[in-house]
Design a protein around this motif. Sequence first.
Motif, PDB file in Angstrom:
ATOM      1  N   GLU A 127       0.795  -1.213  -0.007  1.00 24.29           N
ATOM      2  CA  GLU A 127       0.095  -0.087   0.078  1.00 24.29           C
ATOM      3  C   GLU A 127       0.820   1.217  -0.115  1.00 24.29           C
ATOM      4  O   GLU A 127       0.362   2.291  -0.530  1.00 24.29           O
ATOM      5  N   THR A 128       2.075   1.258   0.494  1.00 24.72           N
ATOM      6  CA  THR A 128       2.973   2.249   0.499  1.00 24.72           C
ATOM      7  C   THR A 128       3.420   2.481  -1.014  1.00 24.72           C
ATOM      8  O   THR A 128       3.617   3.842  -1.326  1.00 24.72           O
ATOM      9  N   LEU A 129       3.364   1.739  -1.827  1.00 28.49           N
ATOM     10  CA  LEU A 129       3.715   1.770  -3.231  1.00 28.49           C
ATOM     11  C   LEU A 129       2.882   2.099  -4.180  1.00 28.49           C
ATOM     12  O   LEU A 129       2.863   2.019  -5.364  1.00 28.49           O
ATOM     13  N   LYS A 130       1.428   2.046  -3.541  1.00 26.51           N
ATOM     14  CA  LYS A 130       0.440   2.127  -4.570  1.00 26.51           C
ATOM     15  C   LYS A 130       0.256   3.409  -5.395  1.00 26.51           C
ATOM     16  O   LYS A 130      -0.359   3.307  -6.668  1.00 26.51           O
ATOM     17  N   SER A 131       0.898   4.495  -5.380  1.00 30.24           N
ATOM     18  CA  SER A 131       1.074   5.479  -6.038  1.00 30.24           C
ATOM     19  C   SER A 131       1.904   5.190  -7.335  1.00 30.24           C
ATOM     20  O   SER A 131       1.703   5.907  -8.546  1.00 30.24           O
ATOM     21  N   LEU A 132       2.560   4.179  -7.463  1.00 35.57           N
ATOM     22  CA  LEU A 132       3.334   3.756  -8.409  1.00 35.57           C
ATOM     23  C   LEU A 132       2.643   2.629  -9.484  1.00 35.57           C
ATOM     24  O   LEU A 132       3.158   2.306 -10.202  1.00 35.57           O
ATOM     25  N   ALA A 133       1.418   2.250  -9.095  1.00 36.96           N
ATOM     26  CA  ALA A 133       0.698   1.476  -9.877  1.00 36.96           C
ATOM     27  C   ALA A 133       0.860   2.045 -11.354  1.00 36.96           C
ATOM     28  O   ALA A 133       0.190   2.803 -11.642  1.00 36.96           O
ATOM     29  N   GLY A 134       0.840   1.003 -12.383  1.00 40.08           N
ATOM     30  CA  GLY A 134       1.138   1.077 -13.632  1.00 40.08           C
ATOM     31  C   GLY A 134       2.192   2.026 -14.192  1.00 40.08           C
ATOM     32  O   GLY A 134       2.271   2.443 -15.271  1.00 40.08           O
ATOM     33  N   ASN A 135       2.956   2.247 -13.191  1.00 36.42           N
ATOM     34  CA  ASN A 135       4.131   3.089 -13.627  1.00 36.42           C
ATOM     35  C   ASN A 135       5.267   1.957 -14.219  1.00 36.42           C
ATOM     36  O   ASN A 135       5.677   1.310 -13.639  1.00 36.42           O
ATOM     37  N   PRO A 136       5.626   2.141 -15.415  1.00 33.14           N
ATOM     38  CA  PRO A 136       6.491   1.194 -16.174  1.00 33.14           C
ATOM     39  C   PRO A 136       7.965   1.424 -15.551  1.00 33.14           C
ATOM     40  O   PRO A 136       8.665   0.541 -15.721  1.00 33.14           O
ATOM     41  N   LYS A 137       8.075   2.340 -15.129  1.00 34.28           N
ATOM     42  CA  LYS A 137       9.669   2.751 -14.514  1.00 34.28           C
ATOM     43  C   LYS A 137       9.817   1.972 -13.069  1.00 34.28           C
ATOM     44  O   LYS A 137      10.814   1.438 -12.595  1.00 34.28           O
ATOM     45  N   TRP A 178      -3.872   4.476   5.909  1.00 33.83           N
ATOM     46  CA  TRP A 178      -2.521   3.789   5.820  1.00 33.83           C
ATOM     47  C   TRP A 178      -2.410   2.827   7.121  1.00 33.83           C
ATOM     48  O   TRP A 178      -1.862   1.665   7.087  1.00 33.83           O
ATOM     49  N   TRP A 179      -2.061   3.632   7.994  1.00 30.24           N
ATOM     50  CA  TRP A 179      -1.705   3.147   9.153  1.00 30.24           C
ATOM     51  C   TRP A 179      -2.988   2.338  10.065  1.00 30.24           C
ATOM     52  O   TRP A 179      -2.277   1.263  10.712  1.00 30.24           O
ATOM     53  N   GLU A 180      -4.051   2.711   9.911  1.00 28.89           N
ATOM     54  CA  GLU A 180      -5.091   1.716  10.133  1.00 28.89           C
ATOM     55  C   GLU A 180      -5.199   0.393   9.758  1.00 28.89           C
ATOM     56  O   GLU A 180      -5.450  -0.699  10.320  1.00 28.89           O
ATOM     57  N   HIS A 181      -4.841   0.668   8.326  1.00 30.45           N
ATOM     58  CA  HIS A 181      -4.617  -0.881   7.659  1.00 30.45           C
ATOM     59  C   HIS A 181      -3.492  -1.654   8.134  1.00 30.45           C
ATOM     60  O   HIS A 181      -3.563  -2.920   8.172  1.00 30.45           O
TER      61      HIS A 181
END
Length: 350
Positions: A40-50, A332-335
């Motif tokens: 979940e920490t990396l969810k902003s990178l979903a779909g990022n080809p890099k 985020w932290w509740e999860h």
Amino acid sequence: MILVTGGAGFIGANFVLDWLKGSDEPVLNVDKLTYAGNLETLKSLAGNPKHIFARADICDRVAIDLLLAEHKPRAILHFAAESHVDRSIHGPADFVQTNVVGTFTLLEATRTYWDALPDRQKAAFRFLAVSTDEVFGSLGPNDPQFSEATPYAPNSPYSASKAASDHLVRAYHHTYGLPTLTTNCSNNYGPYHFPEKLIPLVITRALAGEPLPVYGDGKNVRDWLYVGDHCAAIRRVLEAGKVGETYNIGGWNEKANIDVVNTLCELLEELQPKASGAYRDQITFVKDRPGHDQRYAIDARKLERELGWKPAETFETGLRKTAAWYLANREWWEHVTSGEYRRVESLGNE
């Protein structure tokens, strides 16, 4: 491309997010996804080809060999580690497996890969190991800060396993010529920090109205480093560090644990006041943990002198950013505290 191990953990994920924010160079993110790995920490990178994520254990030589052969990284940044002292006291085997056997396996795979590189790529390759100041042991109140020349004297299974890891990295440079770099950092804090560690524990428990546990008398001293500053330092060491050298990374912020807790309570009173009472009323002193080191302090002058790095954040500015982030990212932290984050199974998983 660079390869990052442990890139779904606290420091590793911050590094990956920071790297991709400022660079077009892709990242191969290798993480086993133990309890400390959080996609979940990396969810902003979903779909990022890099960003290429591979769920793999650094102890799995076959998996690491395949990843190196396929992606051909020009550098490996080794963040992956078991890192919680309390957990190492109750279950040291996992720490020896990941921090010692895992580092050895990764070094062996890297040596084979590096040996086969063309001369130009071989000369440019780097293996950067991210370590801790805890390998140096404990300081007295008036002892000088840890320098790169301080003898190792680890006092917990965690710090002993990290010391072994550091020694292996050093040996692979001196024996095989592997172009290694090692960094030893002080206590990190900031966004996405797992809530079992002191600062996020205090914030999340304070907001939940729960006791704020402080070991012993709370006078154990740590040097605090904002994670964004740590990421900047690692980038600089990767860019210009001298092969075979170690660099201490510290925040120049020695604080007693009880002072950190009190400062956090004051910050939360300002940012999100309680309906009644005060957050500091929740402070509870608990039995000290076995072998609790009294003081850590980093002398980071070598890194400033040779590579021009120094922290951008003071403890006050970094702590304010951290508290504000936890207030703004409660989901985020509740999860994490509920265990919900463990249900996230893939993010571009190979």
